[in-house]
Design a protein around this motif. Structure first.
Motif, PDB file in Angstrom:
ATOM      1  N   GLY A 312       0.830  -1.246   0.090  1.00 44.78           N
ATOM      2  CA  GLY A 312       0.007  -0.077   0.053  1.00 44.78           C
ATOM      3  C   GLY A 312       0.767   1.339  -0.033  1.00 44.78           C
ATOM      4  N   LEU A 313       1.949   1.410   0.893  1.00 50.60           N
ATOM      5  CA  LEU A 313       2.571   2.441   0.905  1.00 50.60           C
ATOM      6  C   LEU A 313       3.668   2.385  -0.580  1.00 50.60           C
ATOM      7  CD1 LEU A 313       4.214   1.979   4.349  1.00 50.60           C
ATOM      8  CD2 LEU A 313       2.718   3.614   3.627  1.00 50.60           C
ATOM      9  N   ASN A 314       4.095   1.516  -1.059  1.00 48.47           N
ATOM     10  CA  ASN A 314       4.569   1.528  -2.310  1.00 48.47           C
ATOM     11  C   ASN A 314       3.781   1.915  -3.589  1.00 48.47           C
ATOM     12  OD1 ASN A 314       7.522   0.225  -2.564  1.00 48.47           O
ATOM     13  ND2 ASN A 314       6.580  -1.019  -1.162  1.00 48.47           N
ATOM     14  N   LYS A 315       2.425   1.713  -3.535  1.00 47.55           N
ATOM     15  CA  LYS A 315       1.404   2.062  -4.447  1.00 47.55           C
ATOM     16  C   LYS A 315       1.424   3.647  -4.270  1.00 47.55           C
ATOM     17  CE  LYS A 315      -3.270   1.182  -6.062  1.00 47.55           C
ATOM     18  NZ  LYS A 315      -4.313   0.219  -5.692  1.00 47.55           N
ATOM     19  N   LEU A 316       1.573   4.060  -3.143  1.00 46.96           N
ATOM     20  CA  LEU A 316       1.388   5.492  -2.891  1.00 46.96           C
ATOM     21  C   LEU A 316       2.710   6.362  -3.303  1.00 46.96           C
ATOM     22  CD1 LEU A 316      -0.358   5.598   0.637  1.00 46.96           C
ATOM     23  CD2 LEU A 316      -1.222   5.932  -1.771  1.00 46.96           C
ATOM     24  N   GLY A 317       3.680   5.562  -3.822  1.00 45.73           N
ATOM     25  CA  GLY A 317       5.020   6.145  -4.304  1.00 45.73           C
ATOM     26  C   GLY A 317       5.945   6.504  -3.023  1.00 45.73           C
ATOM     27  N   TRP A 318       5.651   5.693  -1.911  1.00 44.93           N
ATOM     28  CA  TRP A 318       6.492   5.832  -0.823  1.00 44.93           C
ATOM     29  C   TRP A 318       7.129   4.300  -0.615  1.00 44.93           C
ATOM     30  CZ3 TRP A 318       4.708   7.174   4.941  1.00 44.93           C
ATOM     31  CH2 TRP A 318       6.000   7.273   5.853  1.00 44.93           C
ATOM     32  N   ASN A 319       8.666   4.311  -1.173  1.00 45.26           N
ATOM     33  CA  ASN A 319       9.216   3.106  -1.663  1.00 45.26           C
ATOM     34  C   ASN A 319       9.792   2.530  -0.392  1.00 45.26           C
ATOM     35  OD1 ASN A 319       8.963   3.233  -4.462  1.00 45.26           O
ATOM     36  ND2 ASN A 319      10.625   4.802  -4.612  1.00 45.26           N
ATOM     37  N   VAL A 320       9.111   1.335   0.188  1.00 44.94           N
ATOM     38  CA  VAL A 320       9.445   0.721   1.359  1.00 44.94           C
ATOM     39  C   VAL A 320       9.891  -0.816   1.070  1.00 44.94           C
ATOM     40  CG1 VAL A 320       8.610   0.172   3.654  1.00 44.94           C
ATOM     41  CG2 VAL A 320       7.957   2.263   2.520  1.00 44.94           C
ATOM     42  N   ALA A 321      10.797  -1.167   1.698  1.00 40.92           N
ATOM     43  CA  ALA A 321      11.482  -2.531   1.622  1.00 40.92           C
ATOM     44  C   ALA A 321      10.369  -3.562   2.316  1.00 40.92           C
ATOM     45  CB  ALA A 321      12.649  -2.935   1.949  1.00 40.92           C
ATOM     46  N   LEU A 322      10.068  -4.869   1.716  1.00 37.58           N
ATOM     47  CA  LEU A 322       9.144  -5.691   2.604  1.00 37.58           C
ATOM     48  C   LEU A 322      10.060  -6.310   3.590  1.00 37.58           C
ATOM     49  CD1 LEU A 322       6.275  -6.911   1.925  1.00 37.58           C
ATOM     50  CD2 LEU A 322       7.455  -8.768   0.854  1.00 37.58           C
ATOM     51  N   PRO A 323       9.867  -6.248   4.745  1.00 33.37           N
ATOM     52  CA  PRO A 323      10.878  -6.968   5.705  1.00 33.37           C
ATOM     53  C   PRO A 323      10.489  -8.399   5.568  1.00 33.37           C
ATOM     54  CG  PRO A 323       8.958  -5.732   6.935  1.00 33.37           C
ATOM     55  CD  PRO A 323       8.814  -5.537   5.341  1.00 33.37           C
ATOM     56  N   LYS A 324      11.456  -9.389   5.865  1.00 35.00           N
ATOM     57  CA  LYS A 324      11.367 -10.713   6.041  1.00 35.00           C
ATOM     58  C   LYS A 324      11.348 -11.129   7.405  1.00 35.00           C
ATOM     59  CE  LYS A 324      16.278 -11.872   5.131  1.00 35.00           C
ATOM     60  NZ  LYS A 324      17.106 -12.437   4.139  1.00 35.00           N
ATOM     61  N   ALA A 325      11.175 -10.136   8.474  1.00 36.78           N
ATOM     62  CA  ALA A 325      11.145 -10.751   9.844  1.00 36.78           C
ATOM     63  C   ALA A 325      10.963  -9.507  10.754  1.00 36.78           C
ATOM     64  CB  ALA A 325      12.764 -11.204  10.320  1.00 36.78           C
ATOM     65  N   THR A 326      10.539  -9.962  11.654  1.00 35.74           N
ATOM     66  CA  THR A 326      10.083  -8.562  13.137  1.00 35.74           C
ATOM     67  C   THR A 326       8.599  -8.296  12.545  1.00 35.74           C
ATOM     68  OG1 THR A 326      10.413  -6.726  12.100  1.00 35.74           O
ATOM     69  CG2 THR A 326      12.397  -7.873  13.233  1.00 35.74           C
ATOM     70  N   MET A 327       7.894  -7.554  13.595  1.00 38.14           N
ATOM     71  CA  MET A 327       6.473  -6.839  13.559  1.00 38.14           C
ATOM     72  C   MET A 327       6.776  -5.600  13.203  1.00 38.14           C
ATOM     73  SD  MET A 327       5.864  -6.785  17.725  1.00 38.14           S
ATOM     74  CE  MET A 327       4.545  -5.779  17.542  1.00 38.14           C
ATOM     75  N   PHE A 328       7.728  -5.065  12.376  1.00 36.55           N
ATOM     76  CA  PHE A 328       7.981  -3.772  12.000  1.00 36.55           C
ATOM     77  C   PHE A 328       8.239  -3.496  10.490  1.00 36.55           C
ATOM     78  CE2 PHE A 328       9.870  -4.151  16.328  1.00 36.55           C
ATOM     79  CZ  PHE A 328       8.949  -3.798  17.045  1.00 36.55           C
ATOM     80  N   VAL A 329       7.903  -2.327  10.020  1.00 35.23           N
ATOM     81  CA  VAL A 329       8.427  -1.829   8.946  1.00 35.23           C
ATOM     82  C   VAL A 329       9.281  -0.687   9.152  1.00 35.23           C
ATOM     83  CG1 VAL A 329       7.676  -0.746   6.742  1.00 35.23           C
ATOM     84  CG2 VAL A 329       6.443  -2.785   7.817  1.00 35.23           C
ATOM     85  N   TRP A 330      10.470  -0.509   8.343  1.00 35.53           N
ATOM     86  CA  TRP A 330      11.346   0.317   8.609  1.00 35.53           C
ATOM     87  C   TRP A 330      11.447   1.203   7.274  1.00 35.53           C
ATOM     88  CZ3 TRP A 330      13.743   3.046  12.207  1.00 35.53           C
ATOM     89  CH2 TRP A 330      14.710   3.715  12.134  1.00 35.53           C
ATOM     90  N   ALA A 331      10.912   2.356   7.489  1.00 38.23           N
ATOM     91  CA  ALA A 331      10.450   3.144   6.101  1.00 38.23           C
ATOM     92  C   ALA A 331      11.437   4.432   6.074  1.00 38.23           C
ATOM     93  CB  ALA A 331       8.967   3.793   6.015  1.00 38.23           C
ATOM     94  N   ARG A 332      12.207   4.501   5.032  1.00 36.95           N
ATOM     95  CA  ARG A 332      12.884   5.795   4.661  1.00 36.95           C
ATOM     96  C   ARG A 332      11.957   6.868   4.521  1.00 36.95           C
ATOM     97  NH1 ARG A 332      17.991   7.765   3.687  1.00 36.95           N
ATOM     98  NH2 ARG A 332      18.776   5.434   3.566  1.00 36.95           N
ATOM     99  N   ILE A 333      12.091   8.120   4.956  1.00 37.03           N
ATOM    100  CA  ILE A 333      11.132   9.328   4.823  1.00 37.03           C
ATOM    101  C   ILE A 333      11.076   9.638   3.399  1.00 37.03           C
ATOM    102  CG2 ILE A 333      10.870  11.580   5.564  1.00 37.03           C
ATOM    103  CD1 ILE A 333      12.355  11.053   8.121  1.00 37.03           C
ATOM    104  N   PRO A 334       9.981   9.808   2.731  1.00 38.24           N
ATOM    105  CA  PRO A 334       9.947  10.079   1.230  1.00 38.24           C
ATOM    106  C   PRO A 334      10.712  11.460   1.184  1.00 38.24           C
ATOM    107  CG  PRO A 334       7.736   9.536   2.118  1.00 38.24           C
ATOM    108  CD  PRO A 334       8.621   9.640   3.288  1.00 38.24           C
ATOM    109  N   GLU A 335      11.189  11.397  -0.257  1.00 34.56           N
ATOM    110  CA  GLU A 335      12.230  12.521  -0.483  1.00 34.56           C
ATOM    111  C   GLU A 335      11.669  13.994  -0.194  1.00 34.56           C
ATOM    112  OE1 GLU A 335      15.671  14.217  -1.526  1.00 34.56           O
ATOM    113  OE2 GLU A 335      15.338  11.870  -1.294  1.00 34.56           O
ATOM    114  N   GLN A 336      10.507  14.058  -0.583  1.00 29.40           N
ATOM    115  CA  GLN A 336       9.700  15.398  -0.578  1.00 29.40           C
ATOM    116  C   GLN A 336       9.602  15.784   0.933  1.00 29.40           C
ATOM    117  OE1 GLN A 336       8.170  12.631  -1.486  1.00 29.40           O
ATOM    118  NE2 GLN A 336       6.041  12.907  -1.376  1.00 29.40           N
TER     119      GLN A 336
END
Length: 396
Positions: A312-336
């Motif tokens: 869903g985040l990637n569809k919005l243009g927020w490029n986020v890697a799919l984690p293969k473990a943990t209960m978290f998503v670590w997301a780089r702040i969008p460029e803008q």
């Protein structure tokens, strides 16, 4: 009035900033979708709760327990390691029960560190990995790591092999956490083989936090450092039942490995506490030795949430890697929004999208380019959050 010197070494808790804004918004009646604290929202499996109730009805269990943990639980811990990792442990000298892994790490630091010691810790890291040593009076030597969850573990071990021998003074401890909170970074067994060899050569103890051993996806298996021959000579490993069994409020975990460090933790805990309430320890035995289908169900739940949020985040243009473990998503702040930093961007998400996240700087200054989502909202709420973020992005 005089300053409390130890407290002056602890920075302001940055999570309080967004926490206070979140509380204020809710007081105004706003519906905030909360991905902030990594606090599992699911119920503890019924069989574990039933065992707690059964044990609590026996008045003999109401007395003081043992600070090291009851022998039966320490045996269950060692059996758990044997079954999962084919690792042999002595329940008397190589295993100790803790009041959650956070307490255990903090008290181990108090037991073995003083103001002349230094501790090497990746940055960003879970706060107690940084501030457990600080509270104990020692100094931190930060290892700035790649913030991407999919950083190659070979690159990471090469960085450690380069940095650790050159640190002056030589650190007494190295604290690691894989799968990692907050970055979700994972490693393989050869990584542990190389770090054990390196720290053995340098005379550095390793503390490894394996809190997310079970929360793994897409066929990934999280290794234990104890699988490495000779690891017990220099390493200990922590595990908590909080995530695998939805038992965060129960406060029960354990540490295994090096006998000297196990004894040190046991000695200092004997001054601080009388151990976890015995019925909780009995229920923990039931968790470790019982049917593990409940763990698989918990993992499937987190995977469904991950598979809703990240695409869903990637569809919005927020490029986020799919984690293969943990209960978290670590997301780089969008460029803008990158110039805002993690605190101001987290505030913006809260005020404009009605979404609460954890600012990355709370995990160390090298995390300021990211925010952390905890997978503690169901898919319906997650989709609602994505709509709010979409509106925020459109508004600019």
């Amino acid at each position: 009035m005089e300053e409390f010197r130890r407290l002056t070494r602890l920075p302001a808790y940055v999570f309080n900033i967004t926490g206070e804004l979140k509380a204020a918004a809710r007081k105004r009646g706003e519906d905030i979708i909360d991905f902030g604290m990594g606090n599992p929202d699911g119920a503890t499996p019924k069989a574990i709760v039933d065992k707690l109730i059964e044990a609590a009805q026996r008045t003999a269990t109401h007395r003081y327990s043992l600070s090291r943990g009851v022998p039966r639980l320490r045996k269950a811990i060692c059996n758990w390691y044997k079954t999962r990792y084919n690792v042999d442990l002595d329940h008397e000298q190589e295993a100790i029960v803790t009041i959650g892994s956070k307490e255990g790490i903090a008290h181990l630091c108090l037991a073995v560190l003083d103001d002349e010691d230094t501790v090497a810790v990746p940055n960003p890291s879970y706060p107690i990995h940084i501030f457990g040593p600080v509270i104990a009076g020692s100094k931190i030597q930060s290892i700035a790591i790649d913030e991407t969850p999919d950083q190659d573990s070979n690159a990471l071990i090469e960085q450690l092999e380069h940095d650790l021998p050159r640190m002056s003074p030589r650190p007494k401890l190295l604290i690691l956490n894989f799968p990692a909170n907050p970055t979700t970074q994972c490693v393989d067994l050869p990584f542990f083989e190389r770090i054990v060899a390196l720290c053995t050569e340098l005379g550095i103890y390793i503390i490894h936090d394996l809190a997310y051993a079970d929360i793994v996806f897409d066929g990934y298996r999280a290794p234990s450092i104890m699988e490495v021959p000779g690891a017990k000579e220099i390493a200990v490993e922590f595990f908590t039942l909080s995530k695998s069994y939805n038992m965060p409020g129960w406060r029960v975990g354990f540490m295994v490995g090096n006998r000297k460090l196990v004894a040190a933790l046991g000695r200092i805990k004997s001054y601080f506490d009388y151990g976890t309430f015995t019925p909780i320890q009995v229920a923990a035995i039931s968790a470790l030795e019982g049917n593990q289908d409940c763990v698989a169900d918990i993992v499937d739940n987190y995977k469904c949430r991950r598979d809703c949020l990240v695409p869903g985040l990637n569809k919005l243009g927020w490029n986020v890697a799919l984690p293969k473990a943990t209960m978290f998503v670590w997301a780089r702040i969008p460029e803008q929004y990158a110039a805002l930093g993690s605190i101001e961007f987290s505030k913006k998400l809260l005020l404009d999208a009605k979404v609460a996240v954890s600012p990355g700087v709370g995990f160390g200054d090298h995390g300021d380019t990211h925010v952390r989502f905890s997978l503690i909202e169901n898919e319906e709420r997650t989709r609602q959050a994505l709509r709010g973020i979409k509106q925020m992005f459109k508004a600019g």
